[in-house]
Design a protein around this motif. Sequence first.
Motif, mmCIF file in Angstrom:
data_model
loop_
_atom_site.group_PDB
_atom_site.id
_atom_site.type_symbol
_atom_site.label_atom_id
_atom_site.label_comp_id
_atom_site.label_asym_id
_atom_site.label_seq_id
_atom_site.Cartn_x
_atom_site.Cartn_y
_atom_site.Cartn_z
ATOM 1 N N TRP A 37 0.816 -1.216 0.000
ATOM 2 C CA TRP A 37 0.000 0.000 0.000
ATOM 3 C C TRP A 37 0.854 1.274 0.000
ATOM 4 C CZ3 TRP A 37 -5.190 1.482 -0.004
ATOM 5 C CH2 TRP A 37 -6.116 0.434 -0.072
ATOM 6 N N ILE A 102 -7.388 6.143 5.545
ATOM 7 C CA ILE A 102 -7.916 4.853 5.131
ATOM 8 C C ILE A 102 -7.937 3.966 6.371
ATOM 9 C CG2 ILE A 102 -7.606 2.803 3.690
ATOM 10 C CD1 ILE A 102 -6.065 4.544 1.704
ATOM 11 N N TYR A 104 -9.489 0.225 8.104
ATOM 12 C CA TYR A 104 -10.123 -1.061 7.806
ATOM 13 C C TYR A 104 -10.612 -1.729 9.075
ATOM 14 C CZ TYR A 104 -11.517 -4.966 5.027
ATOM 15 O OH TYR A 104 -12.305 -5.887 4.387
ATOM 16 N N VAL A 125 -11.728 6.823 3.757
ATOM 17 C CA VAL A 125 -12.041 5.549 3.122
ATOM 18 C C VAL A 125 -12.249 4.551 4.254
ATOM 19 C CG1 VAL A 125 -11.264 3.689 1.631
ATOM 20 C CG2 VAL A 125 -10.704 6.056 1.048
ATOM 21 N N GLY A 127 -13.179 0.823 5.072
ATOM 22 C CA GLY A 127 -13.325 -0.529 4.541
ATOM 23 C C GLY A 127 -13.722 -1.518 5.624
ATOM 24 N N VAL A 200 -16.073 0.817 1.520
ATOM 25 C CA VAL A 200 -15.680 -0.319 0.684
ATOM 26 C C VAL A 200 -16.039 -1.594 1.435
ATOM 27 C CG1 VAL A 200 -13.844 -1.474 -0.575
ATOM 28 C CG2 VAL A 200 -13.776 1.012 -0.288
ATOM 29 N N PHE A 239 -10.065 -2.766 -4.237
ATOM 30 C CA PHE A 239 -10.107 -1.896 -3.061
ATOM 31 C C PHE A 239 -9.050 -0.810 -3.182
ATOM 32 C CE2 PHE A 239 -11.186 -1.359 1.513
ATOM 33 C CZ PHE A 239 -10.180 -0.461 1.861
ATOM 34 N N ARG A 240 -7.831 -1.217 -3.481
ATOM 35 C CA ARG A 240 -6.730 -0.252 -3.487
ATOM 36 C C ARG A 240 -6.897 0.802 -4.587
ATOM 37 N NH1 ARG A 240 -0.642 -2.436 -3.276
ATOM 38 N NH2 ARG A 240 -1.848 -3.941 -2.056
ATOM 39 N N THR A 242 -9.634 1.782 -6.136
ATOM 40 C CA THR A 242 -10.784 2.637 -5.872
ATOM 41 C C THR A 242 -10.470 3.642 -4.774
ATOM 42 O OG1 THR A 242 -12.315 0.876 -6.491
ATOM 43 C CG2 THR A 242 -13.215 2.678 -5.194
ATOM 44 N N ALA A 243 -9.793 3.199 -3.716
ATOM 45 C CA ALA A 243 -9.458 4.081 -2.601
ATOM 46 C C ALA A 243 -8.525 5.192 -3.042
ATOM 47 C CB ALA A 243 -8.823 3.282 -1.466
#
Length: 252
Positions: A37, A102, A104, A125, A127, A200, A239-240, A242-243
């Motif tokens: 990432w 971001i 998760y 973001v 997720g 997401v 995911f990556r 789009t983020a």
Amino acid sequence: MSLSFRHFPANKQDRPPVILLHGFASNSNEDYLSTGWAESLNEGGRSAITIDLPAHGSNPPLTSASEASTTATVTAILDTIDTAISLEHKSTGFSATGFDVIGYSLGARLAWELPLVSPHVRRLVLGGLSPTDPFSAVDPTELRGALTGTTPQSPLVGMMANLISAPEKDTASLALLIQGLATEPFTPQLESPTVPTLFVTGSRDALTQGIDDLAARLPHASITRVPGDHREALDSPEFRSTAIEFLSAQHH
């Protein structure tokens, strides 16, 4: 409470940094760094700052549940972000006026709180976010029993016990973290972020059931569904991409 973090500056940085918050019983390396990432963000001119949550990564053990409440944890995250951005400015000369986030799973749940207490969050973001709070449904006594070999009645308690007792996990601290977070359950209906937010979800992630209703509460929200279950969704290329695309859009 200070949290461990790592900073990955971009060679040609011209955008605010991106903060990466991992999931429960994981760490920054497992969720983000080992899968590239930071490199992907750097390629887009964004620095990456990964933060390990309390009781995770190289952070010290917890001594009480109160130091791991949601409020205390969010405060520690913001303090760590301030430190990391200050060091970034000294090392790169780039002065950021804000940052994107971001998050998760648990990282997404904590990221939800950041714009509510800081004016510097530009975009979120989120997720693998569960619209309901799993930690408040965990009975501490039943969890302690499960950790010592008693079969729990609750499947959720059994799942949590298995997660936090895995090899190399700080089981005692993670149990305290569950208790601390449960003192302030996730109640998104009371207050919602107003910054642009991308949800997401994995196409087979049962934990995100009800995310459409949650997203409808936000004034600037969208949802993207990607292949996979709760874990697989994070590692999906969809995911990556789009983020990063979402974070690259102009702030409004």
